[in-house]
Design an enzyme around this catalytic site. Structure first.
Site, mmCIF file in Angstrom:
data_model
loop_
_atom_site.group_PDB
_atom_site.id
_atom_site.type_symbol
_atom_site.label_atom_id
_atom_site.label_comp_id
_atom_site.label_asym_id
_atom_site.label_seq_id
_atom_site.Cartn_x
_atom_site.Cartn_y
_atom_site.Cartn_z
ATOM 1 N N ASP A 236 1.063 -1.159 0.113
ATOM 2 C CA ASP A 236 -0.066 -0.054 -0.179
ATOM 3 C C ASP A 236 1.041 1.282 0.020
ATOM 4 O O ASP A 236 2.079 1.281 0.571
ATOM 5 C CB ASP A 236 -0.877 -0.032 1.238
ATOM 6 C CG ASP A 236 -1.492 1.336 1.426
ATOM 7 O OD1 ASP A 236 -2.491 1.670 0.631
ATOM 8 O OD2 ASP A 236 -1.526 1.835 2.523
ATOM 9 N N ASP B 39 0.030 4.999 1.046
ATOM 10 C CA ASP B 39 -0.186 6.013 2.128
ATOM 11 C C ASP B 39 -0.420 5.233 3.294
ATOM 12 O O ASP B 39 -1.265 4.444 3.551
ATOM 13 C CB ASP B 39 -1.345 6.877 1.705
ATOM 14 C CG ASP B 39 -1.264 7.560 0.403
ATOM 15 O OD1 ASP B 39 -0.227 8.122 0.181
ATOM 16 O OD2 ASP B 39 -2.181 7.516 -0.274
#
Length: 182
Positions: A18, A20
């Site tokens: 991922d 952020d």
């Protein structure tokens, strides 16, 4: 480092991250490359995987595009800054849709994991996903991939409790993936 379930022992053939809150500090709806800050130890973890020949990629929900809070060009500029700071990724998957768009790519749907796996030429079952929220773990599970949660201040306790594996840092997440492998 701790796990809430036993991970399979075969080493992953690729690792998807991922963006952020996992490899860079979360700045909600960031359209400004100068605001990108790597998470502690991210460069070292990514370089370690690269040096082992493990393909790496990014899977990121970017609903700010659908909400017209950022443009695709701004997201692309932020991603370019991520690569400048953290090195190259073998694949990027970006979901530009909002919560109500019913797409197959927005995490926790499996679309980005499946697409990234196909682009890398690996079976999703041999891929690991590392993220900071339950949607990342949901996408991994839906695609048949392994998931490791690295909680942050926004991670909910029920997401930690439901995660297949939990680590205190990116480095520990990768160590967990290779624990007990030949």
């Amino acid at each position: 480092m701790h796990t809430s379930a036993e991970l399979p022992r075969a080493a992953p053939r690729a690792v998807l991250f991922d963006r952020d809150g996992t490899i860079v500090v979360d700045v909600p709806y960031n359209g400004e490359p100068s605001l990108v800050r790597p998470m502690p130890g991210a460069r070292e973890v990514l370089d370690g995987l690269r040096s082992r020949g493990i393909p790496i990629g990014v899977i990121t929900n970017q609903s700010g595009i659908a909400r017209r809070l950022v443009t695709r060009q701004q997201v692309d500029a932020v991603n370019a800054r991520v690569e400048h700071l953290l090195g190259p990724f073998d694949v990027w998957e970006i979901c530009p849709h909002g919560n109500d768009d019913a797409c197959g790519c927005r995490k926790p749907a499996p679309g980005m994991v499946l697409s990234a796996s196909a682009r890398l030429g690996v079976d999703p079952g041999s891929v690991a996903v590392i993220g900071d929220i339950g949607a990342d773990m949901g996408a991994a599970a839906a695609a048949g991939a392994r998931g490791v949660l690295v909680p942050t201040g926004i991670t909910l306790q029920n997401e930690v409790d439901a995660a297949p594996a939990v680590a205190d840092s990116l480095a520990e997440a990768v160590e967990l993936l290779w624990a007990g492998t030949p």
